[in-house]
Design an enzyme around this catalytic site. Structure first.
Site, mmCIF file in Angstrom:
data_model
loop_
_atom_site.group_PDB
_atom_site.id
_atom_site.type_symbol
_atom_site.label_atom_id
_atom_site.label_comp_id
_atom_site.label_asym_id
_atom_site.label_seq_id
_atom_site.Cartn_x
_atom_site.Cartn_y
_atom_site.Cartn_z
ATOM 1 N N ARG A 1 54.832 68.530 -61.658
ATOM 2 C CA ARG A 1 54.825 69.754 -62.477
ATOM 3 C C ARG A 1 56.121 70.533 -62.264
ATOM 4 O O ARG A 1 56.710 71.052 -63.214
ATOM 5 C CB ARG A 1 53.617 70.642 -62.136
ATOM 6 C CG ARG A 1 53.769 72.069 -62.676
ATOM 7 C CD ARG A 1 52.467 72.852 -62.791
ATOM 8 N NE ARG A 1 51.568 72.718 -61.667
ATOM 9 C CZ ARG A 1 51.731 73.319 -60.467
ATOM 10 N NH1 ARG A 1 52.762 74.113 -60.249
ATOM 11 N NH2 ARG A 1 50.863 73.121 -59.508
ATOM 12 N N TYR B 1 56.690 80.326 -88.646
ATOM 13 C CA TYR B 1 55.578 79.386 -88.496
ATOM 14 C C TYR B 1 54.296 80.190 -88.204
ATOM 15 O O TYR B 1 54.320 81.142 -87.420
ATOM 16 C CB TYR B 1 55.902 78.402 -87.364
ATOM 17 C CG TYR B 1 54.713 77.567 -86.959
ATOM 18 C CD1 TYR B 1 54.031 76.809 -87.905
ATOM 19 C CD2 TYR B 1 54.264 77.550 -85.646
ATOM 20 C CE1 TYR B 1 52.923 76.058 -87.537
ATOM 21 C CE2 TYR B 1 53.165 76.792 -85.272
ATOM 22 C CZ TYR B 1 52.493 76.053 -86.233
ATOM 23 O OH TYR B 1 51.395 75.319 -85.871
ATOM 24 N N ASP C 1 64.690 80.241 -83.131
ATOM 25 C CA ASP C 1 63.902 79.018 -83.231
ATOM 26 C C ASP C 1 64.686 78.068 -84.134
ATOM 27 O O ASP C 1 64.775 78.273 -85.345
ATOM 28 C CB ASP C 1 62.510 79.338 -83.800
ATOM 29 C CG ASP C 1 61.602 78.105 -83.854
ATOM 30 O OD1 ASP C 1 62.128 76.987 -84.010
ATOM 31 O OD2 ASP C 1 60.370 78.272 -83.767
ATOM 32 N N LYS D 1 59.294 67.927 -83.841
ATOM 33 C CA LYS D 1 59.796 67.740 -85.194
ATOM 34 C C LYS D 1 61.029 66.831 -85.183
ATOM 35 O O LYS D 1 60.921 65.676 -84.832
ATOM 36 C CB LYS D 1 60.065 69.107 -85.818
ATOM 37 C CG LYS D 1 58.926 70.126 -85.579
ATOM 38 C CD LYS D 1 57.629 69.668 -86.214
ATOM 39 C CE LYS D 1 56.537 70.693 -86.238
ATOM 40 N NZ LYS D 1 55.659 70.826 -85.123
HETATM 41 O O1 P1T Z 1 53.579 72.386 -82.877
HETATM 42 P P1 P1T Z 1 54.432 72.793 -81.732
HETATM 43 O O2 P1T Z 1 55.250 71.692 -81.125
HETATM 44 O O3 P1T Z 1 53.681 73.589 -80.695
HETATM 45 O O4 P1T Z 1 55.562 73.788 -82.340
HETATM 46 C C1 P1T Z 1 55.271 75.017 -82.913
HETATM 47 C C2 P1T Z 1 56.346 75.388 -83.905
HETATM 48 C C3 P1T Z 1 57.352 76.255 -83.528
HETATM 49 N N1 P1T Z 1 58.338 76.611 -84.374
HETATM 50 C C4 P1T Z 1 58.384 76.128 -85.628
HETATM 51 C C5 P1T Z 1 59.487 76.556 -86.533
HETATM 52 C C6 P1T Z 1 57.413 75.224 -86.065
HETATM 53 O O5 P1T Z 1 57.507 74.757 -87.322
HETATM 54 C C7 P1T Z 1 56.362 74.849 -85.191
HETATM 55 C C8 P1T Z 1 55.278 73.909 -85.624
HETATM 56 N N2 P1T Z 1 55.156 73.744 -87.006
HETATM 57 C C9 P1T Z 1 54.235 72.953 -87.642
HETATM 58 C C10 P1T Z 1 53.323 72.232 -86.979
HETATM 59 C C11 P1T Z 1 54.319 72.907 -89.118
HETATM 60 O O6 P1T Z 1 53.758 72.005 -89.753
HETATM 61 O O7 P1T Z 1 54.966 73.796 -89.663
#
Ligand code: P1T
Length: 377
Positions: free
Chosen positions: A45, A97, A172, A197
Protein backbone atom coordinates in the site's frame (compact mmCIF):
# COMPACT_ATOMS: atom_id res chain seq x y z
CA UNK A 1 13.85 13.30 -24.58
CA UNK A 2 10.76 13.60 -26.75
CA UNK A 3 7.31 12.65 -25.49
CA UNK A 4 7.14 9.47 -27.61
CA UNK A 5 10.40 8.21 -26.09
CA UNK A 6 9.39 9.09 -22.54
CA UNK A 7 6.04 7.32 -23.00
CA UNK A 8 7.93 4.08 -23.56
CA UNK A 9 10.92 4.48 -21.24
CA UNK A 10 10.32 7.01 -18.43
CA UNK A 11 10.45 5.28 -15.03
CA UNK A 12 10.98 1.92 -16.74
CA UNK A 13 14.63 0.92 -16.97
CA UNK A 14 15.13 -2.86 -17.40
CA UNK A 15 14.14 -4.53 -14.12
CA UNK A 16 17.12 -4.78 -11.74
CA UNK A 17 16.29 -8.36 -10.65
CA UNK A 18 16.47 -10.18 -14.02
CA UNK A 19 16.60 -7.50 -16.68
CA UNK A 20 12.95 -7.84 -17.72
CA UNK A 21 12.35 -5.21 -20.39
CA UNK A 22 8.69 -4.78 -19.46
CA UNK A 23 8.15 -3.62 -15.89
CA UNK A 24 7.11 -6.74 -13.91
CA UNK A 25 3.81 -6.98 -12.04
CA UNK A 26 5.12 -7.17 -8.48
CA UNK A 27 2.14 -9.11 -7.20
CA UNK A 28 3.08 -9.20 -3.55
CA UNK A 29 1.57 -7.44 -0.57
CA UNK A 30 4.74 -7.38 1.52
CA UNK A 31 8.53 -7.46 1.20
CA UNK A 32 11.10 -9.37 3.28
CA UNK A 33 13.40 -7.04 5.19
CA UNK A 34 17.12 -7.92 5.55
CA UNK A 35 17.19 -6.25 8.94
CA UNK A 36 14.26 -4.50 10.59
CA UNK A 37 13.46 -1.37 8.59
CA UNK A 38 16.15 -2.12 5.99
CA UNK A 39 14.28 -2.46 2.69
CA UNK A 40 13.50 -0.38 -0.40
CA UNK A 41 9.89 -1.54 -0.26
CA UNK A 42 8.15 -2.84 2.83
CA UNK A 43 4.37 -2.93 2.27
CA UNK A 44 2.55 -2.64 -1.07
CA UNK A 45 0.00 0.00 0.00
CA UNK A 46 2.85 2.35 0.88
CA UNK A 47 4.77 1.68 -2.35
CA UNK A 48 5.56 -1.03 -4.87
CA UNK A 49 7.88 -1.11 -7.88
CA UNK A 50 5.16 -1.37 -10.55
CA UNK A 51 3.38 1.67 -9.12
CA UNK A 52 6.65 3.58 -8.80
CA UNK A 53 7.30 3.06 -12.52
CA UNK A 54 3.83 4.40 -13.40
CA UNK A 55 4.20 7.39 -11.08
CA UNK A 56 7.58 8.31 -12.57
CA UNK A 57 6.30 7.82 -16.10
CA UNK A 58 3.24 10.08 -15.74
CA UNK A 59 5.34 12.74 -13.97
CA UNK A 60 7.74 12.77 -16.94
CA UNK A 61 4.88 12.98 -19.46
CA UNK A 62 3.21 15.90 -17.69
CA UNK A 63 6.58 17.61 -17.18
CA UNK A 64 6.18 17.47 -13.38
CA UNK A 65 8.43 16.42 -10.49
CA UNK A 66 6.03 14.06 -8.72
CA UNK A 67 3.42 11.49 -9.78
CA UNK A 68 0.97 9.56 -7.60
CA UNK A 69 -1.29 6.69 -8.63
CA UNK A 70 -4.74 5.76 -7.27
CA UNK A 71 -7.40 3.11 -7.61
CA UNK A 72 -9.56 5.36 -9.82
CA UNK A 73 -9.84 8.87 -11.17
CA UNK A 74 -12.30 9.65 -8.38
CA UNK A 75 -9.80 8.43 -5.75
CA UNK A 76 -7.20 10.80 -7.25
CA UNK A 77 -9.72 13.68 -7.18
CA UNK A 78 -10.65 12.80 -3.60
CA UNK A 79 -7.00 12.91 -2.55
CA UNK A 80 -6.53 16.39 -4.05
CA UNK A 81 -9.71 17.64 -2.31
CA UNK A 82 -8.29 16.42 1.01
CA UNK A 83 -5.81 19.30 0.80
CA UNK A 84 -8.79 21.52 1.73
CA UNK A 85 -10.17 22.26 5.18
CA UNK A 86 -13.63 23.05 6.52
CA UNK A 87 -14.54 26.61 5.51
CA UNK A 88 -12.63 26.45 2.22
CA UNK A 89 -14.30 27.01 -1.15
CA UNK A 90 -13.64 25.41 -4.56
CA UNK A 91 -14.49 27.27 -7.74
CA UNK A 92 -15.04 24.76 -10.55
CA UNK A 93 -15.94 24.65 -14.25
CA UNK A 94 -19.70 24.82 -14.84
CA UNK A 95 -19.45 21.63 -16.88
CA UNK A 96 -17.66 18.68 -15.28
CA UNK A 97 -17.91 14.89 -15.10
CA UNK A 98 -21.04 13.97 -13.10
CA UNK A 99 -18.97 12.13 -10.48
CA UNK A 100 -16.82 15.22 -9.92
CA UNK A 101 -19.91 17.33 -9.28
CA UNK A 102 -21.20 14.62 -6.97
CA UNK A 103 -18.04 14.46 -4.83
CA UNK A 104 -18.03 18.26 -4.48
CA UNK A 105 -21.69 18.48 -3.51
CA UNK A 106 -22.51 15.23 -1.73
CA UNK A 107 -19.21 14.27 -0.13
CA UNK A 108 -17.20 17.42 0.61
CA UNK A 109 -20.01 19.87 1.43
CA UNK A 110 -20.87 17.61 4.39
CA UNK A 111 -17.39 18.37 5.74
CA UNK A 112 -17.75 22.14 5.29
CA UNK A 113 -15.97 22.51 1.94
CA UNK A 114 -18.24 24.55 -0.34
CA UNK A 115 -18.17 24.66 -4.13
CA UNK A 116 -19.60 26.82 -6.88
CA UNK A 117 -19.43 26.64 -10.65
CA UNK A 118 -18.53 29.21 -13.27
CA UNK A 119 -18.06 29.57 -17.02
CA UNK A 120 -14.27 29.19 -17.16
CA UNK A 121 -14.01 30.63 -20.66
CA UNK A 122 -15.27 33.98 -19.27
CA UNK A 123 -12.33 35.46 -17.33
CA UNK A 124 -14.40 38.32 -15.87
CA UNK A 125 -16.90 35.78 -14.55
CA UNK A 126 -14.05 33.75 -13.02
CA UNK A 127 -12.60 36.84 -11.33
CA UNK A 128 -16.03 37.81 -9.99
CA UNK A 129 -16.73 34.30 -8.68
CA UNK A 130 -13.56 34.08 -6.56
CA UNK A 131 -14.33 34.35 -2.84
CA UNK A 132 -11.99 35.31 0.01
CA UNK A 133 -12.01 31.62 1.06
CA UNK A 134 -11.47 30.17 -2.46
CA UNK A 135 -8.50 27.83 -2.01
CA UNK A 136 -8.85 25.80 -5.20
CA UNK A 137 -9.86 26.48 -8.80
CA UNK A 138 -10.87 23.29 -10.57
CA UNK A 139 -10.78 23.21 -14.35
CA UNK A 140 -11.77 20.50 -16.77
CA UNK A 141 -10.62 21.35 -20.27
CA UNK A 142 -12.01 20.19 -22.60
CA UNK A 143 -15.00 19.64 -20.31
CA UNK A 144 -17.12 16.52 -19.99
CA UNK A 145 -19.52 16.40 -21.82
CA UNK A 146 -19.83 19.84 -23.47
CA UNK A 147 -16.20 20.08 -24.69
CA UNK A 148 -15.80 23.65 -23.43
CA UNK A 149 -12.21 24.88 -23.45
CA UNK A 150 -10.65 27.06 -20.72
CA UNK A 151 -7.50 29.13 -21.22
CA UNK A 152 -5.26 27.58 -18.53
CA UNK A 153 -2.47 30.16 -18.82
CA UNK A 154 -4.91 33.09 -18.66
CA UNK A 155 -6.59 31.68 -15.55
CA UNK A 156 -3.19 31.03 -13.92
CA UNK A 157 -2.25 34.68 -14.62
CA UNK A 158 -5.56 35.90 -13.26
CA UNK A 159 -5.06 33.96 -10.00
CA UNK A 160 -1.51 35.25 -9.64
CA UNK A 161 -2.70 38.88 -9.47
CA UNK A 162 -6.02 38.35 -7.63
CA UNK A 163 -6.28 39.62 -4.02
CA UNK A 164 -5.71 37.30 -1.07
CA UNK A 165 -4.19 33.84 -0.82
CA UNK A 166 -3.59 32.41 -4.28
CA UNK A 167 -5.83 29.36 -4.78
CA UNK A 168 -4.33 26.14 -6.15
CA UNK A 169 -5.09 25.69 -9.84
CA UNK A 170 -6.07 22.08 -10.55
CA UNK A 171 -6.64 20.79 -14.09
CA UNK A 172 -8.42 17.53 -14.85
CA UNK A 173 -6.51 16.61 -18.01
CA UNK A 174 -8.45 13.40 -18.72
CA UNK A 175 -9.99 14.44 -22.06
CA UNK A 176 -6.78 15.81 -23.56
CA UNK A 177 -4.11 13.51 -22.07
CA UNK A 178 -0.58 14.87 -21.63
CA UNK A 179 0.13 14.17 -25.29
CA UNK A 180 -2.26 16.94 -26.38
CA UNK A 181 -1.97 19.35 -23.45
CA UNK A 182 0.43 19.90 -20.52
CA UNK A 183 -1.23 22.10 -17.89
CA UNK A 184 1.77 22.44 -15.53
CA UNK A 185 3.74 24.26 -18.23
CA UNK A 186 0.77 26.64 -18.59
CA UNK A 187 0.78 27.54 -14.89
CA UNK A 188 -1.40 24.87 -13.25
CA UNK A 189 -0.33 23.55 -9.83
CA UNK A 190 -1.83 20.07 -9.95
CA UNK A 191 -2.94 17.79 -12.80
CA UNK A 192 -5.37 14.92 -12.24
CA UNK A 193 -6.32 12.11 -14.57
CA UNK A 194 -8.81 9.38 -14.89
CA UNK A 195 -6.18 7.02 -16.35
CA UNK A 196 -9.12 4.71 -17.01
CA UNK A 197 -9.51 6.69 -20.24
CA UNK A 198 -6.80 7.62 -22.80
CA UNK A 199 -3.79 6.73 -20.64
CA UNK A 200 -4.94 3.13 -20.14
CA UNK A 201 -6.49 3.34 -23.59
CA UNK A 202 -7.98 -0.15 -23.88
CA UNK A 203 -11.05 -0.08 -21.60
CA UNK A 204 -9.50 -2.74 -19.39
CA UNK A 205 -8.51 -0.89 -16.22
CA UNK A 206 -9.75 1.73 -13.73
CA UNK A 207 -7.01 4.02 -12.46
CA UNK A 208 -6.29 7.61 -11.40
CA UNK A 209 -3.19 9.80 -11.37
CA UNK A 210 -1.96 13.08 -9.89
CA UNK A 211 1.07 15.09 -11.05
CA UNK A 212 2.54 18.19 -9.41
CA UNK A 213 5.79 20.07 -8.84
CA UNK A 214 5.45 21.38 -5.28
CA UNK A 215 7.43 19.25 -2.80
CA UNK A 216 5.33 20.17 0.23
CA UNK A 217 1.97 19.46 -1.42
CA UNK A 218 3.43 16.22 -2.80
CA UNK A 219 4.53 15.14 0.69
CA UNK A 220 0.98 15.73 1.98
CA UNK A 221 -0.64 13.88 -0.95
CA UNK A 222 1.80 10.98 -0.63
CA UNK A 223 1.00 10.79 3.07
CA UNK A 224 -2.73 10.74 2.22
CA UNK A 225 -2.22 8.12 -0.51
CA UNK A 226 -0.83 5.76 2.11
CA UNK A 227 -2.96 6.89 5.06
CA UNK A 228 -6.28 6.66 3.18
CA UNK A 229 -5.17 3.74 1.00
CA UNK A 230 -7.15 4.12 -2.26
CA UNK A 231 -4.21 2.64 -4.17
CA UNK A 232 -4.18 0.66 -7.42
CA UNK A 233 -2.95 -2.92 -7.55
CA UNK A 234 0.27 -3.81 -9.42
CA UNK A 235 -1.61 -5.38 -12.35
CA UNK A 236 -3.61 -2.17 -12.85
CA UNK A 237 -0.41 -0.12 -12.84
CA UNK A 238 1.11 -2.50 -15.40
CA UNK A 239 -1.91 -2.12 -17.70
CA UNK A 240 -1.72 1.67 -17.57
CA UNK A 241 2.05 1.58 -18.22
CA UNK A 242 1.47 -0.64 -21.23
CA UNK A 243 -1.30 1.61 -22.51
CA UNK A 244 0.81 4.74 -22.17
CA UNK A 245 3.49 3.32 -24.49
CA UNK A 246 1.16 3.79 -27.47
CA UNK A 247 -0.53 7.01 -26.25
CA UNK A 248 1.06 9.26 -28.90
CA UNK A 249 0.03 7.11 -31.87
CA UNK A 250 -3.42 6.52 -30.45
CA UNK A 251 -4.07 10.20 -29.76
CA UNK A 252 -3.07 11.10 -33.32
CA UNK A 253 -5.60 8.62 -34.72
CA UNK A 254 -8.34 9.49 -32.20
CA UNK A 255 -7.92 13.16 -33.13
CA UNK A 256 -7.82 12.59 -36.91
CA UNK A 257 -10.91 10.34 -36.81
CA UNK A 258 -12.82 12.72 -34.54
CA UNK A 259 -12.07 15.76 -36.71
CA UNK A 260 -13.49 13.98 -39.76
CA UNK A 261 -16.56 12.75 -37.88
CA UNK A 262 -17.21 16.18 -36.34
CA UNK A 263 -17.12 17.81 -39.79
CA UNK A 264 -19.41 15.09 -41.18
CA UNK A 265 -21.90 15.56 -38.31
CA UNK A 266 -21.86 19.33 -38.76
CA UNK A 267 -23.14 18.90 -42.32
CA UNK A 268 -25.78 16.30 -41.35
CA UNK A 269 -29.36 17.59 -41.73
CA UNK A 270 -30.57 15.92 -38.51
CA UNK A 271 -27.88 17.46 -36.33
CA UNK A 272 -28.60 20.74 -34.60
CA UNK A 273 -25.16 21.48 -33.17
CA UNK A 274 -21.75 19.80 -32.94
CA UNK A 275 -19.40 20.46 -30.02
CA UNK A 276 -15.78 19.70 -30.93
CA UNK A 277 -12.82 22.01 -30.15
CA UNK A 278 -11.25 21.23 -33.54
CA UNK A 279 -14.11 22.81 -35.50
CA UNK A 280 -13.74 26.49 -36.44
CA UNK A 281 -17.35 26.91 -35.23
CA UNK A 282 -16.34 25.98 -31.65
CA UNK A 283 -16.46 29.15 -29.47
CA UNK A 284 -13.00 28.51 -27.99
CA UNK A 285 -11.40 27.03 -31.12
CA UNK A 286 -8.56 29.58 -31.08
CA UNK A 287 -7.68 28.82 -27.44
CA UNK A 288 -7.75 25.10 -28.19
CA UNK A 289 -5.39 25.64 -31.13
CA UNK A 290 -2.92 27.48 -28.90
CA UNK A 291 -3.18 25.16 -25.93
CA UNK A 292 -3.50 21.70 -27.49
CA UNK A 293 -1.51 20.07 -30.29
CA UNK A 294 -4.64 18.27 -31.62
CA UNK A 295 -8.24 18.16 -30.41
CA UNK A 296 -8.76 14.65 -29.09
CA UNK A 297 -11.36 11.96 -29.65
CA UNK A 298 -14.41 13.31 -27.79
CA UNK A 299 -17.37 14.82 -29.67
CA UNK A 300 -20.79 15.81 -28.39
CA UNK A 301 -23.73 16.76 -30.58
CA UNK A 302 -27.35 17.75 -30.20
CA UNK A 303 -29.81 16.03 -32.50
CA UNK A 304 -33.01 17.43 -33.91
CA UNK A 305 -36.06 15.50 -32.70
CA UNK A 306 -35.40 15.62 -28.97
CA UNK A 307 -34.44 13.09 -26.30
CA UNK A 308 -36.34 10.21 -27.92
CA UNK A 309 -34.34 10.62 -31.11
CA UNK A 310 -31.05 10.83 -29.16
CA UNK A 311 -31.86 7.60 -27.37
CA UNK A 312 -32.91 5.89 -30.61
CA UNK A 313 -29.63 6.79 -32.33
CA UNK A 314 -27.50 5.72 -29.35
CA UNK A 315 -29.27 2.34 -29.29
CA UNK A 316 -28.94 1.75 -33.04
CA UNK A 317 -25.20 1.97 -33.64
CA UNK A 318 -23.28 -1.24 -34.19
CA UNK A 319 -19.59 -0.37 -34.17
CA UNK A 320 -20.07 2.33 -31.53
CA UNK A 321 -20.98 0.43 -28.34
CA UNK A 322 -23.60 2.02 -26.08
CA UNK A 323 -21.51 2.46 -22.96
CA UNK A 324 -20.19 4.88 -20.34
CA UNK A 325 -16.49 5.76 -20.16
CA UNK A 326 -14.24 6.91 -22.98
CA UNK A 327 -10.71 7.00 -24.31
CA UNK A 328 -10.34 3.37 -25.39
CA UNK A 329 -9.36 2.09 -28.82
CA UNK A 330 -13.01 1.12 -29.44
CA UNK A 331 -15.68 3.72 -30.20
CA UNK A 332 -18.43 4.35 -27.64
CA UNK A 333 -21.70 6.29 -27.74
CA UNK A 334 -23.87 7.49 -24.86
CA UNK A 335 -26.49 10.00 -23.77
CA UNK A 336 -24.89 11.85 -20.82
CA UNK A 337 -28.16 13.10 -19.28
CA UNK A 338 -29.33 9.51 -18.81
CA UNK A 339 -25.94 7.87 -18.18
CA UNK A 340 -22.65 9.52 -17.11
CA UNK A 341 -24.21 12.78 -15.92
CA UNK A 342 -27.28 11.62 -13.99
CA UNK A 343 -25.71 13.20 -10.87
CA UNK A 344 -26.12 16.69 -12.34
CA UNK A 345 -29.86 16.29 -13.06
CA UNK A 346 -31.85 19.23 -11.66
CA UNK A 347 -28.67 21.20 -10.95
CA UNK A 348 -27.29 24.24 -12.78
CA UNK A 349 -24.95 21.81 -14.57
CA UNK A 350 -27.81 19.78 -16.05
CA UNK A 351 -27.15 18.64 -19.64
CA UNK A 352 -29.63 18.49 -22.51
CA UNK A 353 -31.30 15.08 -22.85
CA UNK A 354 -30.88 15.52 -26.64
CA UNK A 355 -27.10 15.53 -26.31
CA UNK A 356 -25.18 12.50 -27.60
CA UNK A 357 -21.52 11.97 -26.63
CA UNK A 358 -19.10 10.01 -28.79
CA UNK A 359 -15.76 8.59 -27.73
CA UNK A 360 -14.22 8.14 -31.17
CA UNK A 361 -11.92 5.12 -31.28
CA UNK A 362 -9.13 4.21 -33.66
CA UNK A 363 -11.12 1.97 -36.03
CA UNK A 364 -11.25 2.98 -39.72
CA UNK A 365 -13.05 6.29 -39.86
CA UNK A 366 -15.22 5.27 -42.84
CA UNK A 367 -16.67 2.37 -40.82
CA UNK A 368 -17.45 4.79 -37.99
CA UNK A 369 -19.17 7.28 -40.28
CA UNK A 370 -21.14 4.50 -41.99
CA UNK A 371 -22.28 3.27 -38.58
CA UNK A 372 -23.47 6.72 -37.51
CA UNK A 373 -25.12 7.27 -40.89
CA UNK A 374 -27.23 4.10 -40.63
CA UNK A 375 -28.15 4.86 -37.00
CA UNK A 376 -29.29 8.36 -37.96
CA UNK A 377 -31.05 7.35 -41.20
O1 P1T B 1 -14.03 6.70 -13.52
P1 P1T B 1 -12.82 7.18 -12.82
O2 P1T B 1 -11.53 6.55 -13.26
O3 P1T B 1 -12.97 7.18 -11.32
O4 P1T B 1 -12.62 8.73 -13.26
C1 P1T B 1 -13.53 9.73 -12.95
C2 P1T B 1 -13.44 10.84 -13.97
C3 P1T B 1 -12.70 11.97 -13.68
N1 P1T B 1 -12.58 12.99 -14.56
C4 P1T B 1 -13.17 12.93 -15.76
C5 P1T B 1 -13.02 14.08 -16.70
C6 P1T B 1 -13.91 11.81 -16.13
O5 P1T B 1 -14.47 11.79 -17.35
C7 P1T B 1 -14.05 10.74 -15.22
C8 P1T B 1 -14.86 9.52 -15.55
N2 P1T B 1 -15.74 9.67 -16.62
C9 P1T B 1 -16.59 8.71 -17.11
C10 P1T B 1 -16.67 7.48 -16.58
C11 P1T B 1 -17.41 9.09 -18.28
O6 P1T B 1 -17.96 8.22 -18.97
O7 P1T B 1 -17.51 10.29 -18.52
Amino acid sequence: MYFETLAIHAGQPPDPAYGAVMTPIYQTSTYAQKKMGEAIYDYARTANPTRTALQECIAALEGGRHGLAFASGMAAIDCVLRLLRPGDHVLASNDVYGGTYRIFKRVYEVYGVSSSFVEMSDLDAVRAALRPNTRMVWIETPTNPLLKVADIAAIADLLAVADGIRPLLVVDNTFASPYLQRPLALGADIVVHSATKYLGGHSDVVNGLIVLNDDEAHARLKFLQNAVGAVPGPLDCFLVLRGIKTLPVRMERHSANALKIAAWLESHPRVERVLYPGLPSHPQHEIARRQMCAFGGMISFIVKGGPEEARRIAERTGVFALAESLGGVESLIEVPAAMTHMSVANSPLQVSPSLIRLSVGIEHVDDLIADLAQAMA
